[in-house]
Write a protein that holds these residues in place. Structure first.
Motif, PDB file in Angstrom:
ATOM      1  N   UNK A   1      56.273  54.285  24.133  1.00  0.00           N
ATOM      2  CA  UNK A   1      57.022  55.436  23.620  1.00  0.00           C
ATOM      3  C   UNK A   1      58.230  55.715  24.509  1.00  0.00           C
ATOM      4  N   UNK A   2      58.020  55.681  25.825  1.00  0.00           N
ATOM      5  CA  UNK A   2      59.121  55.931  26.753  1.00  0.00           C
ATOM      6  C   UNK A   2      60.172  54.820  26.673  1.00  0.00           C
ATOM      7  N   UNK A   3      59.711  53.582  26.584  1.00  0.00           N
ATOM      8  CA  UNK A   3      60.646  52.449  26.604  1.00  0.00           C
ATOM      9  C   UNK A   3      61.450  52.348  25.316  1.00  0.00           C
ATOM     10  N   UNK A   4      60.746  52.379  24.174  1.00  0.00           N
ATOM     11  CA  UNK A   4      61.415  52.090  22.909  1.00  0.00           C
ATOM     12  C   UNK A   4      61.992  53.333  22.233  1.00  0.00           C
ATOM     13  N   UNK A   5      61.325  54.472  22.388  1.00  0.00           N
ATOM     14  CA  UNK A   5      61.824  55.669  21.724  1.00  0.00           C
ATOM     15  C   UNK A   5      62.709  56.513  22.640  1.00  0.00           C
ATOM     16  N   UNK A   6      62.177  56.891  23.792  1.00  0.00           N
ATOM     17  CA  UNK A   6      62.942  57.794  24.656  1.00  0.00           C
ATOM     18  C   UNK A   6      64.175  57.121  25.248  1.00  0.00           C
ATOM     19  N   UNK A   7      64.038  55.852  25.658  1.00  0.00           N
ATOM     20  CA  UNK A   7      65.176  55.164  26.264  1.00  0.00           C
ATOM     21  C   UNK A   7      65.875  54.208  25.309  1.00  0.00           C
ATOM     22  N   UNK A   8      65.274  53.906  24.172  1.00  0.00           N
ATOM     23  CA  UNK A   8      65.908  53.048  23.179  1.00  0.00           C
ATOM     24  C   UNK A   8      66.172  51.634  23.654  1.00  0.00           C
ATOM     25  N   UNK A   9      65.309  51.089  24.472  1.00  0.00           N
ATOM     26  CA  UNK A   9      65.524  49.761  25.044  1.00  0.00           C
ATOM     27  C   UNK A   9      65.055  48.654  24.109  1.00  0.00           C
ATOM     28  N   UNK A  10      65.579  47.471  24.341  1.00  0.00           N
ATOM     29  CA  UNK A  10      65.220  46.304  23.541  1.00  0.00           C
ATOM     30  C   UNK A  10      63.884  45.720  24.017  1.00  0.00           C
ATOM     31  N   UNK A  11      63.279  44.925  23.158  1.00  0.00           N
ATOM     32  CA  UNK A  11      62.049  44.222  23.524  1.00  0.00           C
ATOM     33  C   UNK A  11      62.400  43.077  24.467  1.00  0.00           C
ATOM     34  N   UNK A  12      61.788  43.067  25.655  1.00  0.00           N
ATOM     35  CA  UNK A  12      62.070  42.006  26.624  1.00  0.00           C
ATOM     36  C   UNK A  12      60.777  41.424  27.193  1.00  0.00           C
ATOM     37  N   UNK A  13      59.677  41.587  26.463  1.00  0.00           N
ATOM     38  CA  UNK A  13      58.388  41.099  26.925  1.00  0.00           C
ATOM     39  C   UNK A  13      57.848  40.069  25.932  1.00  0.00           C
ATOM     40  N   UNK A  14      56.681  39.556  26.236  1.00  0.00           N
ATOM     41  CA  UNK A  14      55.988  38.666  25.311  1.00  0.00           C
ATOM     42  C   UNK A  14      55.716  39.407  23.999  1.00  0.00           C
ATOM     43  N   UNK A  15      56.036  38.756  22.887  1.00  0.00           N
ATOM     44  CA  UNK A  15      55.816  39.334  21.559  1.00  0.00           C
ATOM     45  C   UNK A  15      54.707  38.560  20.867  1.00  0.00           C
ATOM     46  N   UNK A  16      53.752  39.281  20.292  1.00  0.00           N
ATOM     47  CA  UNK A  16      52.663  38.627  19.557  1.00  0.00           C
ATOM     48  C   UNK A  16      53.101  38.447  18.106  1.00  0.00           C
ATOM     49  N   UNK A  17      53.048  37.245  17.556  1.00  0.00           N
ATOM     50  CA  UNK A  17      53.460  37.033  16.157  1.00  0.00           C
ATOM     51  C   UNK A  17      52.657  37.899  15.188  1.00  0.00           C
TER      52      UNK A  17
END
Length: 388
Positions: free
Chosen positions: A119-135
């Motif tokens: 929530x803090x990373x993607x919503x509050x700060x609006x940052x991009x995904x930079x971690x492992x993504x599960x298909x």
């Protein structure tokens, strides 16, 4: 078309009555550990759960489940899914259900390994995904959200009474989606018409912005006309396969990012509606229908040329001898009549909204800048009051 843009959609679609036959082939592309996410149990009543589990087992998969994904997935539920994905080291998340299940799967996909609070990373700060993504893969049972072919995920923070639309990039788009229109036949009428209006509003949110004469708007008009035609058939006969298949296909193209290319977009009906949803937990499409007419009648003066075009090209209003305002107003009147024909919610009171909620709903409404008019908080309250 405005400006420069790049367009790519990596989701593979399998469409038709035999679409589920393609699931085994897709599963072969991923590891053996599958996190199966689904909702309240309707897929078990219809037999779809047994079909999917059988295919998973025949494909040699280990199955781990996260059931009970609610229509408006919560932050707490997201944390539960992330824990399950990490614990079992999931190789694939398979969502079986409606748009909320697809949203949820994508949110878990981007959040399970992000290393901090999503929530803090993607919503509050609006940052991009930079971690492992599960298909992610999807087997869709309800149409409307378009979540099966985009990177969006709507999550509700009940503590803060906020409903946030998290927009992830191409890496989080579903890798594949199974679209069998017959799987939507078991939906209650309320859910069917809610989904139909959600589709329509996805198109208008992207259509009512910008006055340039662009290809995208012609596509939008064609999709709206198709939806109007098929929706009326589906109202008479919910099991008309052609009508329901056209509705399903329109839903996908309404929100797979195609209609937003080369133009600005609005999305304020969604911002207001999602804030309503955070207070009421109401069905998403109905939160949109409840505020749409008040919003578009307010907005019409600021985008009159497009509202006139909407009336003529979508609703077949005869412009002869009428002012632009009269033409545009008649188009909105016809839109309202169609909404009433559908049987969608037309005011906020039907959703349980009370006067004392309006200030909080306005505070939770994110003010966007892409439409004809940048709203003030006071204007949001005016629109909410007109929607009561």
């Amino acid at each position: 078309m405005l400006g420069d843009f790049s367009y790519c959609n990596p989701t593979r679609l399998y469409f038709g009555e035999n679409a589920l036959d393609n699931l085994a082939g897709e599963l072969a592309e991923y590891g053996e550990k599958v996190l199966l996410v689904y909702g309240g149990g309707s897929i078990k009543r219809t037999g779809l759960y047994d079909q999917v589990v059988s295919i998973l087992k025949e494909s040699g998969k280990q199955i781990f489940e996260v059931p009970g994904v609610m229509p408006n997935p919560t932050l707490e539920k997201l944390y539960e899914g992330c824990e399950a994905a990490r614990t079992h080291n999931a190789d694939l998340i398979l969502a079986v259900g409606g748009g909320s299940c697809c949203d949820y799967a994508k949110a878990v996909s981007a959040s399970a390994w992000c290393g901090e609070d999503p929530w803090e990373k993607y919503f509050e700060r609006g940052e991009e995904v930079d971690c492992r993504v599960i298909p992610v893969g999807c087997v869709l049972t309800m149409v409307g959200t378009g979540s099966e072919m985009n990177g969006g995920a709507v999550i509700t923070n009940r503590t803060e009474k906020l409903k946030a639309d998290l927009e992830f990039g191409e890496s989080v788009f579903p890798r594949f989606t199974i679209l069998n229109p017959r799987l939507t036949f078991t939906l209650p009428r309320y859910q069917m018409v809610s989904g139909i209006y959600d589709i329509f509003n996805h198109i208008t949110e992207q259509y009512f912005s910008g006055e340039d004469d662009n290809t995208t708007d012609y596509i939008a008009e064609g999709l709206m006309r198709s939806l109007l035609h098929s929706s009326r058939i589906a109202l008479r006969d919910p099991e008309d396969y052609e009508a329901r298949s056209n509705i399903m296909w329109t839903a996908t193209w309404a929100l797979n990012s195609l209609l937003g290319q080369g133009k600005s977009t609005d999305w304020m009906v969604h911002m207001i509606g999602q804030s309503v949803g955070a207070y009421t937990d109401a069905t998403h499409g109905m939160t949109l229908s409840a505020v749409s007419m008040a919003y578009y009648r307010f907005l019409m003066a600021y985008g009159l040329p497009k509202f006139k075009r909407f009336a003529v090209n979508v609703w077949d209003v005869d412009p002869a001898g009428k002012t632009d305002e009269a033409i545009a107003g008649e188009g909105l009147d016809r839109m309202e009549a169609w909404m009433e024909e559908l049987g969608v919610v037309m005011n906020l009171r039907e959703l349980g909204v009370t006067e004392d909620m309006l200030e909080g709903i306005a505070d939770g409404t994110f003010l966007l800048t892409g439409g004809y008019k940048i709203l003030t908080r006071e204007e949001v309250i005016t629109i909410l009051k007109a929607s009561m």
